[in-house]
Design a protein around this motif. Structure first.
Motif, PDB file in Angstrom:
ATOM      1  N   THR A   5       0.864  -1.176   0.000  1.00 38.54           N
ATOM      2  CA  THR A   5       0.000   0.000   0.000  1.00 38.54           C
ATOM      3  C   THR A   5       0.904   1.229   0.000  1.00 38.54           C
ATOM      4  O   THR A   5       2.077   1.152   0.398  1.00 38.54           O
ATOM      5  CB  THR A   5      -0.916   0.063   1.238  1.00 38.54           C
ATOM      6  OG1 THR A   5      -0.105   0.161   2.406  1.00 38.54           O
ATOM      7  CG2 THR A   5      -1.819  -1.149   1.322  1.00 38.54           C
ATOM      8  N   ASP A  39      -5.935  -3.256   3.878  1.00 41.85           N
ATOM      9  CA  ASP A  39      -5.150  -2.162   3.306  1.00 41.85           C
ATOM     10  C   ASP A  39      -5.099  -0.975   4.260  1.00 41.85           C
ATOM     11  O   ASP A  39      -4.045  -0.378   4.458  1.00 41.85           O
ATOM     12  CB  ASP A  39      -5.744  -1.714   1.969  1.00 41.85           C
ATOM     13  CG  ASP A  39      -5.368  -2.610   0.806  1.00 41.85           C
ATOM     14  OD1 ASP A  39      -4.689  -3.632   1.019  1.00 41.85           O
ATOM     15  OD2 ASP A  39      -5.760  -2.276  -0.330  1.00 41.85           O
ATOM     16  N   LEU A  43      -1.771   0.674   5.835  1.00 43.26           N
ATOM     17  CA  LEU A  43      -1.430   2.069   5.579  1.00 43.26           C
ATOM     18  C   LEU A  43      -1.220   2.830   6.892  1.00 43.26           C
ATOM     19  O   LEU A  43      -0.202   3.513   7.070  1.00 43.26           O
ATOM     20  CB  LEU A  43      -2.536   2.726   4.753  1.00 43.26           C
ATOM     21  CG  LEU A  43      -2.241   4.122   4.247  1.00 43.26           C
ATOM     22  CD1 LEU A  43      -1.177   4.077   3.160  1.00 43.26           C
ATOM     23  CD2 LEU A  43      -3.513   4.771   3.715  1.00 43.26           C
ATOM     24  N   THR A  65      -4.422   1.648  -8.376  1.00 46.34           N
ATOM     25  CA  THR A  65      -3.563   0.477  -8.208  1.00 46.34           C
ATOM     26  C   THR A  65      -2.581   0.463  -9.369  1.00 46.34           C
ATOM     27  O   THR A  65      -2.964   0.659 -10.525  1.00 46.34           O
ATOM     28  CB  THR A  65      -4.393  -0.821  -8.181  1.00 46.34           C
ATOM     29  OG1 THR A  65      -5.311  -0.742  -7.080  1.00 46.34           O
ATOM     30  CG2 THR A  65      -3.506  -2.046  -7.997  1.00 46.34           C
ATOM     31  N   THR A  81       1.090  -1.914  -6.110  1.00 49.02           N
ATOM     32  CA  THR A  81       0.842  -0.942  -5.057  1.00 49.02           C
ATOM     33  C   THR A  81      -0.570  -0.405  -5.178  1.00 49.02           C
ATOM     34  O   THR A  81      -0.952   0.108  -6.223  1.00 49.02           O
ATOM     35  CB  THR A  81       1.854   0.223  -5.135  1.00 49.02           C
ATOM     36  OG1 THR A  81       3.175  -0.301  -4.931  1.00 49.02           O
ATOM     37  CG2 THR A  81       1.567   1.277  -4.094  1.00 49.02           C
ATOM     38  N   THR A  82      -1.323  -0.541  -4.099  1.00 45.12           N
ATOM     39  CA  THR A  82      -2.636   0.067  -4.013  1.00 45.12           C
ATOM     40  C   THR A  82      -2.453   1.353  -3.226  1.00 45.12           C
ATOM     41  O   THR A  82      -2.023   1.317  -2.069  1.00 45.12           O
ATOM     42  CB  THR A  82      -3.643  -0.875  -3.326  1.00 45.12           C
ATOM     43  OG1 THR A  82      -3.640  -2.130  -4.017  1.00 45.12           O
ATOM     44  CG2 THR A  82      -5.045  -0.287  -3.367  1.00 45.12           C
ATOM     45  N   TYR A  84      -3.539   5.191  -1.711  1.00 49.09           N
ATOM     46  CA  TYR A  84      -4.652   5.868  -1.053  1.00 49.09           C
ATOM     47  C   TYR A  84      -4.243   7.291  -0.703  1.00 49.09           C
ATOM     48  O   TYR A  84      -3.082   7.553  -0.388  1.00 49.09           O
ATOM     49  CB  TYR A  84      -5.025   5.150   0.253  1.00 49.09           C
ATOM     50  CG  TYR A  84      -5.520   3.757   0.029  1.00 49.09           C
ATOM     51  CD1 TYR A  84      -6.870   3.502  -0.170  1.00 49.09           C
ATOM     52  CD2 TYR A  84      -4.629   2.679   0.001  1.00 49.09           C
ATOM     53  CE1 TYR A  84      -7.333   2.210  -0.394  1.00 49.09           C
ATOM     54  CE2 TYR A  84      -5.081   1.388  -0.218  1.00 49.09           C
ATOM     55  CZ  TYR A  84      -6.432   1.160  -0.412  1.00 49.09           C
ATOM     56  OH  TYR A  84      -6.873  -0.115  -0.638  1.00 49.09           O
TER      57      TYR A  84
END
Length: 130
Positions: A5, A39, A43, A65, A81-82, A84
């Motif tokens: 993440t 996630d 994070l 993503t 990689t997600t 945010y």
């Protein structure tokens, strides 16, 4: 596949980036999840560990993503990689594992990992990164 993440935090056309001790490239803060973590939990934990601030859980919003070659790993090792966005509480500071934090513009793209370059491109195309 390495699954991570990342936190995208943009202020005045620059994105917050970090460089680990002994590394040559910057990356977006975040990291790998521990077993059973969501996630959001990953994070929150990673940002606390790296930058000594608290992510505001209710402000976490998906930002995309991305997949790329993992920096410093053998060819063919991919990282997903997600990313945010989120608000935070506290004062940003580099932790013991982080050597440097910086606010980077699109012109700084060569200074970041391949994954971060993809995210820089995305932010630049969206008009968020100068």
């Amino acid at each position: 596949m390495i699954d991570k993440t990342a936190w995208i935090h943009v202020v005045d056309g620059r994105v917050l980036a970090a460089r680990s001790a002994g590394k040559d490239k910057f990356y977006l803060p975040g990291g790998k999840r521990e077993p059973g973590e969501t996630d959001a939990e990953t994070l929150i934990r990673e940002i606390r560990e790296e930058l000594a601030v608290e992510i505001v859980p209710e402000s976490i919003a998906p930002a995309g993503t991305f997949e790329a070659q993992a920096h410093g790993k053998p060819a063919g090792t991919l990282v997903r990689t997600t990313a945010y966005s989120a608000d935070y509480r506290g004062t940003l500071r580099a932790s013991s594992e982080i050597e440097e934090i910086a606010w980077l513009a699109y012109a700084d793209r060569p200074r970041v990992s391949l994954m971060a370059q993809l995210i820089f491109d995305h932010l630049h195309e969206a008009g968020e990164l100068e």
